[in-house]
Each structure stands twice: as structure tokens, then as C-alpha cells.
Scaffold this motif. Structure first.
Motif, PDB file in Angstrom:
ATOM      1  N   UNK A 144      51.702  75.784  58.960  1.00 19.38           N
ATOM      2  CA  UNK A 144      52.594  74.970  59.781  1.00 19.38           C
ATOM      3  C   UNK A 144      51.829  74.514  61.010  1.00 19.38           C
ATOM      4  N   UNK A 145      52.500  73.689  61.851  1.00 14.80           N
ATOM      5  CA  UNK A 145      51.901  73.351  63.147  1.00 14.80           C
ATOM      6  C   UNK A 145      52.867  73.718  64.254  1.00 14.80           C
ATOM      7  N   UNK A 146      52.360  73.830  65.467  1.00 15.62           N
ATOM      8  CA  UNK A 146      53.203  74.269  66.582  1.00 15.62           C
ATOM      9  C   UNK A 146      53.213  73.272  67.735  1.00 15.62           C
ATOM     10  N   UNK A 147      52.748  72.034  67.504  1.00 16.64           N
ATOM     11  CA  UNK A 147      52.985  70.987  68.487  1.00 16.64           C
ATOM     12  C   UNK A 147      51.764  70.397  69.151  1.00 16.64           C
ATOM     13  N   UNK A 148      50.650  71.115  69.201  1.00 13.69           N
ATOM     14  CA  UNK A 148      49.499  70.579  69.932  1.00 13.69           C
ATOM     15  C   UNK A 148      48.393  70.074  69.006  1.00 13.69           C
ATOM     16  N   UNK A 149      48.666  70.027  67.712  1.00 12.83           N
ATOM     17  CA  UNK A 149      47.674  69.517  66.761  1.00 12.83           C
ATOM     18  C   UNK A 149      47.651  67.986  66.782  1.00 12.83           C
ATOM     19  N   UNK A 150      46.600  67.412  66.236  1.00 11.45           N
ATOM     20  CA  UNK A 150      46.544  65.971  66.011  1.00 11.45           C
ATOM     21  C   UNK A 150      46.604  65.719  64.506  1.00 11.45           C
ATOM     22  N   UNK A 151      47.093  64.527  64.135  1.00 13.12           N
ATOM     23  CA  UNK A 151      47.338  64.203  62.735  1.00 13.12           C
ATOM     24  C   UNK A 151      46.948  62.760  62.472  1.00 13.12           C
ATOM     25  N   UNK A 152      46.493  62.496  61.266  1.00 16.04           N
ATOM     26  CA  UNK A 152      46.195  61.118  60.892  1.00 16.04           C
ATOM     27  C   UNK A 152      46.699  60.855  59.482  1.00 16.04           C
ATOM     28  N   UNK A 154      45.398  58.740  56.232  1.00 20.76           N
ATOM     29  CA  UNK A 154      44.135  58.195  55.775  1.00 20.76           C
ATOM     30  C   UNK A 154      44.283  57.596  54.370  1.00 20.76           C
ATOM     31  N   UNK A 155      43.749  56.404  54.193  1.00 20.42           N
ATOM     32  CA  UNK A 155      43.708  55.760  52.880  1.00 20.42           C
ATOM     33  C   UNK A 155      42.467  56.240  52.149  1.00 20.42           C
ATOM     34  N   UNK A 156      42.626  56.742  50.953  1.00 20.71           N
ATOM     35  CA  UNK A 156      41.527  57.394  50.258  1.00 20.71           C
ATOM     36  C   UNK A 156      40.484  56.417  49.730  1.00 20.71           C
ATOM     37  N   UNK A 157      40.878  55.182  49.440  1.00 18.84           N
ATOM     38  CA  UNK A 157      39.930  54.244  48.837  1.00 18.84           C
ATOM     39  C   UNK A 157      38.759  53.915  49.758  1.00 18.84           C
ATOM     40  N   UNK A 158      38.997  53.920  51.064  1.00 17.36           N
ATOM     41  CA  UNK A 158      37.932  53.582  52.017  1.00 17.36           C
ATOM     42  C   UNK A 158      37.886  54.514  53.227  1.00 17.36           C
ATOM     43  N   UNK A 159      38.706  55.581  53.196  1.00 16.43           N
ATOM     44  CA  UNK A 159      38.788  56.558  54.295  1.00 16.43           C
ATOM     45  C   UNK A 159      39.255  55.941  55.608  1.00 16.43           C
ATOM     46  N   UNK A 160      39.949  54.813  55.535  1.00 12.11           N
ATOM     47  CA  UNK A 160      40.448  54.157  56.746  1.00 12.11           C
ATOM     48  C   UNK A 160      41.602  54.952  57.346  1.00 12.11           C
ATOM     49  N   UNK A 161      41.583  55.090  58.670  1.00 13.87           N
ATOM     50  CA  UNK A 161      42.696  55.701  59.394  1.00 13.87           C
ATOM     51  C   UNK A 161      43.759  54.629  59.624  1.00 13.87           C
ATOM     52  N   UNK A 162      44.980  54.901  59.177  1.00 12.84           N
ATOM     53  CA  UNK A 162      46.071  53.938  59.316  1.00 12.84           C
ATOM     54  C   UNK A 162      46.977  54.235  60.502  1.00 12.84           C
ATOM     55  N   UNK A 163      47.069  55.504  60.892  1.00 14.89           N
ATOM     56  CA  UNK A 163      47.916  55.868  62.026  1.00 14.89           C
ATOM     57  C   UNK A 163      47.553  57.270  62.461  1.00 14.89           C
ATOM     58  N   UNK A 164      48.001  57.620  63.657  1.00 17.22           N
ATOM     59  CA  UNK A 164      47.715  58.962  64.178  1.00 17.22           C
ATOM     60  C   UNK A 164      48.847  59.436  65.069  1.00 17.22           C
ATOM     61  N   UNK A 165      48.944  60.752  65.193  1.00 15.78           N
ATOM     62  CA  UNK A 165      49.748  61.418  66.218  1.00 15.78           C
ATOM     63  C   UNK A 165      48.800  62.333  66.964  1.00 15.78           C
ATOM     64  N   UNK A 166      48.764  62.230  68.276  1.00 10.27           N
ATOM     65  CA  UNK A 166      47.828  63.018  69.057  1.00 10.27           C
ATOM     66  C   UNK A 166      46.454  62.381  69.102  1.00 10.27           C
ATOM     67  N   UNK A 167      45.534  63.092  69.704  1.00 12.67           N
ATOM     68  CA  UNK A 167      44.165  62.612  69.884  1.00 12.67           C
ATOM     69  C   UNK A 167      43.208  63.618  69.258  1.00 12.67           C
ATOM     70  N   UNK A 168      42.535  63.217  68.196  1.00 10.75           N
ATOM     71  CA  UNK A 168      41.616  64.110  67.508  1.00 10.75           C
ATOM     72  C   UNK A 168      40.508  64.549  68.465  1.00 10.75           C
ATOM     73  N   UNK A 169      40.283  65.857  68.540  1.00  6.80           N
ATOM     74  CA  UNK A 169      39.261  66.402  69.428  1.00  6.80           C
ATOM     75  C   UNK A 169      39.753  66.758  70.811  1.00  6.80           C
ATOM     76  N   UNK A 170      41.049  66.540  71.086  1.00  9.26           N
ATOM     77  CA  UNK A 170      41.593  66.810  72.423  1.00  9.26           C
ATOM     78  C   UNK A 170      42.706  67.837  72.327  1.00  9.26           C
ATOM     79  N   UNK A 171      42.698  68.808  73.227  1.00 10.82           N
ATOM     80  CA  UNK A 171      43.773  69.794  73.316  1.00 10.82           C
ATOM     81  C   UNK A 171      44.728  69.354  74.421  1.00 10.82           C
ATOM     82  N   UNK A 172      45.965  68.986  74.080  1.00 12.68           N
ATOM     83  CA  UNK A 172      46.884  68.474  75.103  1.00 12.68           C
ATOM     84  C   UNK A 172      47.524  69.559  75.949  1.00 12.68           C
ATOM     85  N   UNK A 173      47.298  70.821  75.619  1.00  8.40           N
ATOM     86  CA  UNK A 173      48.007  71.870  76.337  1.00  8.40           C
ATOM     87  C   UNK A 173      49.457  71.898  75.907  1.00  8.40           C
ATOM     88  N   UNK A 174      50.359  71.921  76.877  1.00  9.50           N
ATOM     89  CA  UNK A 174      51.787  72.010  76.564  1.00  9.50           C
ATOM     90  C   UNK A 174      52.482  70.661  76.503  1.00  9.50           C
TER      91      UNK A 174
END
Length: 233
Positions: A144-152, A154-174
Motif C-alpha cells: 500500500x502507500x501512505x501518502x508521500x509516494x510519487x506515482x506515474x 507509463x505507456x509501455x510501447x515507448x515508456x512515455x510518462x502520461x501523468x504523475x502524482x507527486x514529484x519523483x525523487x522528492x520527499x514532500x514530508x507531511x
């Protein structure tokens, strides 16, 4: 007219064929204009206007996008809603949902979207089925997740990112954002947004595209009030 002709956009994205705005899979952005013979189709706030009547403009979205999210671990209200804003059915096993732990750039877990998603259809992933009023397409099991993860998405044919929640590589804290939306809260996509945020490592400006909802209010899953730009003009 409605025949076959050459047409393009001012950014030099170009194709040849029947003047249907979906042919080139182009996103409708305000800086683009599409010449159609003697007429010009102009993009205005995500929709094509002044299009030649021989053409059939459709929703200019690049693909799947997130439209609802909950991260309340304490109450087991954990889920995400994925919407198909395009005019085409998204086939099963062609996209995946990927989660990164807070501050990490290595994937924690991924799920392949294993069913066809029709236009205006949904794919819903959640942790505890009883916390939802709709049937989950994927139940996450022990993870499961608890709120501070990032998510994307991804389209498998070309690995394109279509949308995201959060910022990959960043810890938002609370909180997401400097003025604070609790990472365990619920949020729903602004109905005006019909194109996903493809820059997964940029600052997550939550208040420009999301609306806060109750941390335990999952009654909105399976419906979204997004702009219908799929209907021909």
C-alpha cells in the motif's frame, strides 16, 4: 474541405492525410494552430474552435490520466482512479501504474492495467475494497502507500510518462505544496484538466490541477466531470 490534404501545426509537427485532428495524436495547446485549406482551426483552452466543417476534431489528450487519489493509511482509504479522456479504447496490458517511495527514483512497485478502458472509462486501484462504492480493478494486497509516494502512468510501447502524482525523487514530508495539503488527504482532478502532467521530476504544483476532498470520501470514484471535447465541433 473534408478531402485529403496536407496540413500541419505552427510548431512544425506535420502529417499528411484526411484532416482529422486526431490523426497525428496531437495535444491541443494554445500555441498551436492547424491550417485546413483556407480555414484555420485554433486551440482555445483545450478545445479546437473555428475548425473546417469537413473535419471532425476530437478530444486532444495524450492518453490516460489520474483523476482521483486517496492516501489515508490510518483509515484504509487508499486508492487511485485512472481515466481515459481520449476517444479511443485503451487496450489492456499497454500501460502501467508505477509507484516510487518518497525521495526515491527507483520503482517500488508497478501494476499493469490489465483490462480495456473505453472512452470516458476508468481503471481503479485500491487497497481495501470495502472502502469503495465501486469494484476495484486491482486490489493491492499486502502493499500500500501512505501518502508521500510519487506515482506515474507509463505507456509501455515507448515508456512515455502520461501523468504523475507527486514529484519523483522528492520527499514532500507531511504536505504537498508549500501552503499544505496533507499527503494523506484525498484529492480530485480539476474538471478543466484533460491532459496529464508528463514532467514527473518537476515541482508538484498540486493546487493548479487538483481539488481537495475528504480523506475518507471515496464516493466519487468511477465518475469524473472532465470537459467533453470528444464530441465533434
Amino acid at each position: 474541405g473534408g478531402g485529403t490534404l496536407e496540413w500541419g501545426v505552427v510548431e512544425q509537427n506535420y502529417c499528411e492525410g484526411t484532416p482529422h485532428l486526431g490523426n497525428c495524436n496531437m495535444t491541443c495547446l494554445n500555441r498551436w494552430e492547424i491550417p485546413e485549406g483556407d480555414a484555420v482551426a485554433t486551440c482555445n483552452n483545450g478545445s479546437w474552435v473555428n475548425a473546417d466543417q469537413g473535419c471532425t476534431p476530437n478530444r486532444q489528450s495524450i492518453g490516460l490520466m489520474f483523476t482521483e487519489y486517496h492516501g489515508s493509511y490510518g483509515t484504509n482509504h487508499i486508492g487511485v482512479e485512472i481515466w481515459n479522456p481520449t476517444c479511443d479504447t485503451i487496450l489492456a496490458n499497454t500501460h502501467e501504474f508505477v509507484v516510487f517511495n518518497a525521495g526515491q527514483t527507483t520503482e517500488k512497485v508497478s501494476y499493469t492495467l490489465n483490462k480495456d478502458i473505453p472512452p470516458d472509462g476508468f481503471f481503479i486501484i485500491g487497497w481495501v475494497p470495502s472502502r469503495f462504492t465501486v469494484t476495484l480493478d486491482i486490489t493491492m494486497g499486502t502493499w500500500y502507500w501512505n501518502g508521500d509516494e510519487s506515482m506515474v502512468l507509463r505507456r509501455l510501447s515507448d515508456n512515455a510518462i502520461l501523468d504523475r502524482i507527486g514529484q519523483v525523487g522528492h520527499d514532500p514530508g507531511s504536505y504537498w505544496g508549500s501552503v499544505g495539503l496533507n499527503t494523506g488527504a484525498g484529492m480530485k482532478r480539476n474538471p478543466d484538466i484533460v491532459i496529464g502532467d508528463t514532467n514527473s521530476v518537476s515541482v508538484f504544483n498540486i493546487f493548479s490541477e487538483w481539488i481537495a476532498v475528504g480523506a475518507t470520501d471515496t464516493t466519487g470514484y468511477g465518475a469524473h466531470d472532465g470537459i467533453d471535447t470528444c464530441t465533434p465541433l
